[in-house]
Design an enzyme around this catalytic site. Structure first.
Site, PDB file in Angstrom:
ATOM      1  N   GLN A 149       0.815  -1.215   0.000  1.00  0.00           N
ATOM      2  CA  GLN A 149       0.000   0.000   0.000  1.00  0.00           C
ATOM      3  C   GLN A 149       0.855   1.274   0.000  1.00  0.00           C
ATOM      4  O   GLN A 149       0.508   2.264   0.613  1.00  0.00           O
ATOM      5  CB  GLN A 149      -0.937  -0.004   1.214  1.00  0.00           C
ATOM      6  CG  GLN A 149      -1.915  -1.168   1.198  1.00  0.00           C
ATOM      7  CD  GLN A 149      -3.097  -0.964   2.107  1.00  0.00           C
ATOM      8  OE1 GLN A 149      -3.677   0.119   2.156  1.00  0.00           O
ATOM      9  NE2 GLN A 149      -3.468  -1.992   2.842  1.00  0.00           N
ATOM     10  N   SER A 151       1.499   3.596  -2.287  1.00  0.00           N
ATOM     11  CA  SER A 151       0.921   4.832  -2.834  1.00  0.00           C
ATOM     12  C   SER A 151      -0.163   5.384  -1.914  1.00  0.00           C
ATOM     13  O   SER A 151      -0.232   6.596  -1.663  1.00  0.00           O
ATOM     14  CB  SER A 151       0.370   4.587  -4.236  1.00  0.00           C
ATOM     15  OG  SER A 151      -0.667   3.621  -4.223  1.00  0.00           O
ATOM     16  N   TYR A 152      -0.992   4.507  -1.394  1.00  0.00           N
ATOM     17  CA  TYR A 152      -2.067   4.906  -0.486  1.00  0.00           C
ATOM     18  C   TYR A 152      -1.507   5.435   0.827  1.00  0.00           C
ATOM     19  O   TYR A 152      -1.917   6.494   1.311  1.00  0.00           O
ATOM     20  CB  TYR A 152      -2.960   3.689  -0.234  1.00  0.00           C
ATOM     21  CG  TYR A 152      -4.125   3.914   0.705  1.00  0.00           C
ATOM     22  CD1 TYR A 152      -5.194   4.719   0.337  1.00  0.00           C
ATOM     23  CD2 TYR A 152      -4.163   3.279   1.941  1.00  0.00           C
ATOM     24  CE1 TYR A 152      -6.282   4.886   1.186  1.00  0.00           C
ATOM     25  CE2 TYR A 152      -5.244   3.446   2.794  1.00  0.00           C
ATOM     26  CZ  TYR A 152      -6.299   4.258   2.419  1.00  0.00           C
ATOM     27  OH  TYR A 152      -7.365   4.419   3.266  1.00  0.00           O
ATOM     28  N   ALA A 153      -0.552   4.699   1.397  1.00  0.00           N
ATOM     29  CA  ALA A 153       0.041   5.105   2.671  1.00  0.00           C
ATOM     30  C   ALA A 153       0.738   6.452   2.551  1.00  0.00           C
ATOM     31  O   ALA A 153       0.657   7.286   3.457  1.00  0.00           O
ATOM     32  CB  ALA A 153       1.024   4.040   3.154  1.00  0.00           C
ATOM     33  N   LYS A 156      -1.889   9.193   2.482  1.00  0.00           N
ATOM     34  CA  LYS A 156      -2.522   9.333   3.794  1.00  0.00           C
ATOM     35  C   LYS A 156      -1.601  10.036   4.795  1.00  0.00           C
ATOM     36  O   LYS A 156      -2.058  10.854   5.607  1.00  0.00           O
ATOM     37  CB  LYS A 156      -2.949   7.967   4.328  1.00  0.00           C
ATOM     38  CG  LYS A 156      -4.184   7.398   3.663  1.00  0.00           C
ATOM     39  CD  LYS A 156      -5.390   8.323   3.823  1.00  0.00           C
ATOM     40  CE  LYS A 156      -6.676   7.690   3.362  1.00  0.00           C
ATOM     41  NZ  LYS A 156      -7.814   8.636   3.425  1.00  0.00           N
TER      42      LYS A 156
END
Length: 249
Positions: A149, A151-153, A156
């Protein structure tokens, strides 16, 4: 916890955590605007929640910068004010870091981080006028470094840094800016479970309270608290609504 007389704007409000927050807020007396790219789901949610109070759905692509001012203007045209901004929407693709592409990072930042920036800036004058509340979203994926994760992390954690900074800058204006880091049972979580079953089971087994959260009763009620006068002395904080999974120090 009374939101009577307040207007809340929630991105990604047609389903999942966004719908749970919209449901909780309208039941606590707020007028609610939900923004989503999924017209069918948005109209369905509007129909479902209209029995509890005033709700307006708008179909918008929040990845476009110009959408931010359009969203704020339509919310004001509908209800005349804006008191609560919930930046919930976020899309991403999950893969091992070595396989993650620039397009994957662009997707995550252009649906999560940049819309949060754009909507906060577009809503500032209204939030200042009404001494409003902003709720952004963090994730345990960023805080703990969840595999597959990146890119998401990254997006965020960028939102977390932004939130802490803006909370300090806007404190003088009476605007509270906080984060929720949730674990909840949503459509997206189900898709993640199907793609990465071992990772999913590992996360669930690590939740001390032994279950995934409910979008309305667990996440939505905390969002209501963070949008009410009961939380007026809280700003710049990451509130872990994850069944005790992570403990920030």
């Amino acid at each position: 916890m009374n939101l009577e007389g307040k207007v809340a704007l929630i991105t990604g409000g047609a389903g999942g955590i966004g719908k749970g927050i919209a449901t909780a807020m309208i039941k606590h007396g707020a007028k609610v605007v939900i923004v989503d790219i999924n017209k069918e789901a948005g109209m369905s949610t509007q129909r479902q929640l209209s029995e509890f109070g005033s709700i307006h759905f708008m179909e918008k692509d929040i990845s476009l910068r110009e959408s931010a001012s359009e969203i704020i203007n339509e919310a004001l045209a509908q209800f005349g004010q804006l008191d609560i901004l919930v930046n919930n929407a976020h899309a991403s693709r999950q893969a091992p870091f070595i396989e993650t592409t620039p397009q994957d990072f662009e997707l995550s930042f252009h649906t999560g981080f940049y819309p949060t920036v754009n909507l906060m800036q577009a809503a500032y004058e209204q939030l200042k006028k009404n001494k409003g509340f902003v709720i952004n979203f963090a994730s345990g994926a960023g805080i703990s470094g969840q595999v597959n994760q990146s890119s998401y992390a990254s997006a965020k954690e960028a939102i977390r840094g932004l939130t802490r900074t803006v909370a300090n800058e806007w404190a003088k204006d009476g605007i509270n800016v906080n984060l929720i880091s949730p674990i909840a049972k949503t459509e997206g979580v189900q898709q993640w479970r199907e793609k990465f079953p071992e990772q999913y089971e590992k996360v669930v087994s690590g939740i001390p309270l032994g279950r995934m959260g409910d979008p309305e009763k667990d996440i939505g009620e905390v969002a209501v608290f963070l949008s009410s006068e009961s939380s007026s002395y809280i700003t710049g904080q990451t509130i872990m609504v994850d069944g005790g999974t992570l403990k920030l120090t």
